[in-house]
Design a protein around this motif. Sequence first.
Motif, short mmCIF file in Angstrom:
data_model
loop_
_atom_site.label_atom_id
_atom_site.label_comp_id
_atom_site.label_asym_id
_atom_site.label_seq_id
_atom_site.Cartn_x
_atom_site.Cartn_y
_atom_site.Cartn_z
N ALA A 249 0.72 -1.37 -0.07
CA ALA A 249 0.06 0.23 -0.13
C ALA A 249 0.74 1.25 0.14
CB ALA A 249 -0.85 -0.11 1.38
N LEU A 250 2.01 1.36 0.59
CA LEU A 250 2.97 2.27 0.60
C LEU A 250 4.56 2.10 0.21
CD1 LEU A 250 2.05 3.54 4.32
CD2 LEU A 250 1.21 4.57 2.28
N ARG B 143 -1.28 -8.30 5.71
CA ARG B 143 -2.83 -8.16 5.58
C ARG B 143 -2.99 -7.15 4.26
NH1 ARG B 143 -2.78 -6.09 11.12
NH2 ARG B 143 -2.81 -4.26 10.41
N GLU B 144 -2.10 -6.38 4.10
CA GLU B 144 -2.28 -5.61 2.77
C GLU B 144 -2.17 -6.44 1.67
OE1 GLU B 144 -0.71 -1.28 4.54
OE2 GLU B 144 0.42 -2.49 3.35
N ALA B 145 -1.21 -7.57 1.64
CA ALA B 145 -0.79 -8.35 0.35
C ALA B 145 -1.98 -9.33 0.24
CB ALA B 145 0.53 -9.15 0.85
N ASP B 146 -2.60 -9.75 1.43
CA ASP B 146 -3.57 -10.70 1.23
C ASP B 146 -4.88 -9.85 0.81
OD1 ASP B 146 -2.26 -12.51 2.47
OD2 ASP B 146 -3.03 -12.67 4.37
N ALA B 147 -5.07 -8.77 0.95
CA ALA B 147 -6.35 -8.23 0.35
C ALA B 147 -6.00 -7.72 -0.91
CB ALA B 147 -6.31 -6.57 1.39
N LEU B 148 -4.68 -7.54 -1.41
CA LEU B 148 -4.27 -7.33 -2.86
C LEU B 148 -4.55 -8.66 -3.71
CD1 LEU B 148 -2.97 -5.57 -5.10
CD2 LEU B 148 -0.79 -6.67 -4.55
N ARG C 56 6.16 -1.73 -5.87
CA ARG C 56 5.18 -2.12 -4.86
C ARG C 56 4.80 -3.58 -5.60
NH1 ARG C 56 1.45 2.66 -3.30
NH2 ARG C 56 3.06 4.38 -2.87
N ALA C 57 4.35 -4.39 -4.56
CA ALA C 57 3.73 -5.88 -5.24
C ALA C 57 2.63 -5.75 -6.21
CB ALA C 57 3.26 -6.61 -3.96
N GLN C 58 2.73 -6.35 -7.23
CA GLN C 58 1.85 -6.13 -8.25
C GLN C 58 0.99 -7.71 -8.40
OE1 GLN C 58 1.66 -3.21 -10.17
NE2 GLN C 58 3.13 -2.48 -8.62
N ALA C 59 -0.45 -7.35 -8.38
CA ALA C 59 -1.20 -8.55 -8.34
C ALA C 59 -1.18 -9.40 -9.33
CB ALA C 59 -2.57 -8.14 -8.06
#
Length: 288
Positions: free
Chosen positions: A129-130, A244-249, A212-215
């Motif tokens: 997210a950041l 949590r942020e990764a799992d939401a992605l 940042r991590a790309q889905a």
Amino acid sequence: MPNQPTFVLVHGAFANAFSFAPLQAELALLGHRSAAVDLPGHGFEATFPAAYQAPQDLEGLAAEPGAIKGVKLADNAARVIEVLERAKRNGPTVLVSHSRGGATATAVANARPDLIDRIVYVSAWCPVALDVGDYYAEPEMADVDAGALALALVGNPAELGLLRVNFRTADPTALAAFRQAFAADLTDDEFRTFINTFQPDENLDVGTSADRAQAATWGRIPRTYVRLAADTSLPPALQDRMIREADALTPDNPFDVRTLEGSHLRWLVHPEQAAELLAGLHPGPTPL
């Protein structure tokens, strides 16, 4: 054996491939291959200025150039990709990162998910997210002593084009801050031995929002997050937030979450449990 994974290990800030030697020994005794990567400007590519030796010349140390100047996150990713391309010829690969190395691992996974069968973060940065730097202003980092490295910072990073920290300082305040941040549960000798494996220079670039991590790429790789329960430099609250942020992605591909007791560095000094944990991870199917 072709179905046995190769663990590709990516170190954190001021560290190098030497940090993983005890872990690699344990993995080998469990029958596993591993390759520890020196990112550009690290290991035998590092600069150890003459002024860093005893008796130290701090004025000279503040001005001497360093080889890591100008190294970008993209350069780090390219180095790891080269290693993964070679390792992949032998079978599955598991990309394991620690601390700041997580930013590199994420960039690699964004670019070449086809080379990674599982990605593992051990108390490592997983920006979703950041940007990495922006997390430092978040509540989860409120209790982190951001001044630990600043106590031994040498020179002006903007002028040197790099971060330079005097890990050979004898200042008891700086040493106490280092220990509290990274290794409060190690003995005095273990702590001093580890910081003497650190190099003085680190690059400045930890990526932007594009890193940042790309889905669509990173997000389809099976992934594990290994929490370090007593980490005071990257606290469990922030580790959990990044999970949590990764799992939401990518809710259809959540983190497999594990926990090890100990500080930021203990698992590298006493790696038996970490090696057993890694050895028990199934690489997962090769990403499409």
